[in-house]
Design an enzyme around this catalytic site. Sequence first.
Site, PDB file in Angstrom:
ATOM      1  N   GLY A  45       0.786  -1.233   0.000  1.00  0.00           N
ATOM      2  CA  GLY A  45       0.000   0.000   0.000  1.00  0.00           C
ATOM      3  C   GLY A  45       0.814   1.278   0.000  1.00  0.00           C
ATOM      4  CG  HIS A  46       4.404   3.665   1.553  1.00  0.00           C
ATOM      5  ND1 HIS A  46       5.710   3.921   1.248  1.00  0.00           N
ATOM      6  CD2 HIS A  46       3.957   4.757   2.206  1.00  0.00           C
ATOM      7  CE1 HIS A  46       6.044   5.117   1.714  1.00  0.00           C
ATOM      8  NE2 HIS A  46       4.999   5.627   2.300  1.00  0.00           N
ATOM      9  CG  PHE A  47       3.522   6.080  -2.522  1.00  0.00           C
ATOM     10  CD1 PHE A  47       2.571   6.916  -1.963  1.00  0.00           C
ATOM     11  CD2 PHE A  47       4.840   6.214  -2.130  1.00  0.00           C
ATOM     12  CE1 PHE A  47       2.938   7.888  -1.049  1.00  0.00           C
ATOM     13  CE2 PHE A  47       5.209   7.182  -1.213  1.00  0.00           C
ATOM     14  CZ  PHE A  47       4.259   8.028  -0.672  1.00  0.00           C
TER      15      PHE A  47
END
Length: 146
Positions: A45-47
């Site tokens: 989730g990053h990024f």
Amino acid sequence: MNPKEIIKNLPYQKPFLFVDELSEVSENGVSGSYTFKETEFFYEGHFKDNPITPGVILTETMAQIGLVCLGIYLLKDKISTNVKPQIALSSNEVNFYVPVLPNEKVTVISEKEYFRFNKLKCKVKMMNSKNELVCRGIISGMIIAK
């Protein structure tokens, strides 16, 4: 206490252990490395579609290698199978310069500023495999054998 024993005494486990090896350990500092695998939990989730290692994880890696590993070494005479290190981060100030991508190996180099009254303060920097400065700062924590 040798580097493998220090890593064995760390109070972390996967997926939150960010120490692969220690290359140098002395009363004045430590250096070690970690490779961020592309399967790390935080990349999902990053990024979105552009994974970058979060700054908080880079700071944690510097703290684990540069502060906690050194603290365990400094308390080596007090640590045993019945007595384990207890650690609490007390402060940090870190500046970031270049991103760390999945599958990148970083090296952390720490220099002890002081260790007294169970407080350890270190100057810590992280370098990538191109020998570029990733981040650096001052990290302090309390460490006792209990």
